[in-house]
Design a protein around this motif. Structure first.
Motif, mmCIF file in Angstrom:
data_model
loop_
_atom_site.group_PDB
_atom_site.id
_atom_site.type_symbol
_atom_site.label_atom_id
_atom_site.label_comp_id
_atom_site.label_asym_id
_atom_site.label_seq_id
_atom_site.Cartn_x
_atom_site.Cartn_y
_atom_site.Cartn_z
ATOM 1 N N UNK A 110 0.873 -1.189 0.000
ATOM 2 C CA UNK A 110 0.000 0.000 0.000
ATOM 3 C C UNK A 110 0.903 1.230 0.000
ATOM 4 N N UNK A 111 1.446 1.537 -1.167
ATOM 5 C CA UNK A 111 2.512 2.539 -1.218
ATOM 6 C C UNK A 111 1.993 3.929 -1.571
ATOM 7 N N UNK A 112 2.809 4.909 -1.253
ATOM 8 C CA UNK A 112 2.546 6.274 -1.708
ATOM 9 C C UNK A 112 1.533 7.059 -0.910
ATOM 10 N N UNK A 113 1.044 6.500 0.190
ATOM 11 C CA UNK A 113 0.045 7.224 0.984
ATOM 12 C C UNK A 113 0.725 8.165 1.968
ATOM 13 N N UNK A 114 0.135 9.348 2.084
ATOM 14 C CA UNK A 114 0.660 10.321 3.035
ATOM 15 C C UNK A 114 -0.221 10.312 4.269
#
Ligand code: C2E
Ligand code: MG
Ligand code: MG
Ligand code: MG
Length: 283
Positions: A110-114
């Protein structure tokens, strides 16, 4: 009754004040134990790209799973935590847990989440804040670009020069800064351009009547325009229905957070929500 108002502390013997002081004391010691007993939990509310429907990140929102009182919402204990100083250790726990969870998600695809974390006035003015943030990033292995801090206007107008310098330090570390509840406080537009911020978060109170009230609609449209002119991203919180969503989409608001897409979710539910909505949400 002059004595009860005296400066020698007699007022503490008034029954009502005495019991509320005891309440505060017991709440304070309960909060202290709550950290050790792992009674605090973070829920995550998605922040969605208005244009593409992609989940860009999430706001971490604290809840207290109290053994007797059940799930206690933040407005029941955060103000007292701020008054007593307990917000220090609680806020550190929040930061650590939010970063740990985001890194765990990154490690499972679950990449790229801020992740956005709320910072109270006391935390923001803490001289050790930068060291604490650095330590949390180091311990959890989360890159600073995946962490955002939300601060309110009331915090930042306290002492402008030290606020700007604190913001600059956080920004130099690679964090994003957002102004929360924008429009409800007193920030001067003159200072806005001097703050190294990335995002304005328009308060729910303007979104509630954005369809019904032409004045609210004009205010929201103006804040969106202002944000873009200052090269800031703009997000609206408290978006509950498709009319509000469509209106904000038409007016080029960048991101949306609200019950329309999802309430704040427990970590497992949030993960499912994102995995099931990897392409587009109901636009
Ligand atoms: P906030 O930072 O402005 O967070 C937004 C609040 O609006 C959240 O309430 C969220 O659940 C609620 N909300 C979002 N979308 C909608 C919607 O469509 N409709 C409605 N009716 N409500 C919506 P929550 O979780 O109860 O948090 C309340 C406040 O408590 C937060 O306001 C923030 O000021 C504070 N808070 C929460 N977690 C923390 C924390 O970890 N640290 C600090 N210092 N404060 C926190
Ligand atoms: Mg917030
Ligand atoms: Mg807010
Ligand atoms: Mg708020």
């Amino acid at each position: 009754n002059v004595k009860s108002e005296g400066r020698n502390g007699y007022q503490f013997f008034k029954p009502s004040i005495q019991s509320s002081a005891i309440n505060r004391l017991s709440m304070e010691s309960e909060m202290r134990k709550a950290i050790e007993r792992e009674e605090f939990v973070l829920h995550y509310q998605p922040q969605v790209d208005t244009e593409t429907g992609r989940v860009l990140g999430m706001e971490a929102l604290i809840r207290w799973q109290h053994p007797d009182k059940g799930m206690v919402p933040p407005f029941h204990f955060i103000p007292l935590a701020e008054d007593t100083g307990m917000i220090g250790p609680i806020g550190e726990w929040v930061m650590h847990e939010a970063c740990r969870q985001n890194k765990a998600w990154q490690d499972t695809g679950l990449t790229g989440l801020k992740v956005a974390v709320n910072l109270s006035a006391r935390q923001f003015s803490d001289r050790q804040l930068l060291g604490k943030v650095d330590k949390v990033l180091d311990q959890t292995g989360l890159h600073s670009s995946f962490l955002e801090m939300e601060i309110t206007e009331s915090i930042i107008m306290n002492d402008i020069e030290s606020t700007i310098s604190q913001m600059e330090h956080l920004s130099e570390m690679g964090l994003d800064l957002a102004i929360d509840d924008f429009g409800t406080g007193y920030s001067s537009l003159n200072y806005l351009k001097r703050f190294p911020i990335n995002k304005l978060k328009i308060d729910k109170s303007f979104i509630d009547d954005v369809i019904k009230s032409t004045n609210d609609a004009k205010i929201v449209a103006a804040i969106i325009g202002l944000s873009h002119n200052l090269s800031l991203k703009v997000i609206c919180e408290g978006v509950e229905d498709s009319d509000q969503h469509n209106w904000l989409r038409k007016h080029k608001c960048n991101e949306i957070q609200g019950y329309y897409f999802s309430k704040p979710l427990a970590a497992g539910e949030f993960e499912r929500f994102v995995r099931e909505n990897t392409s587009t949400l109901k636009l």
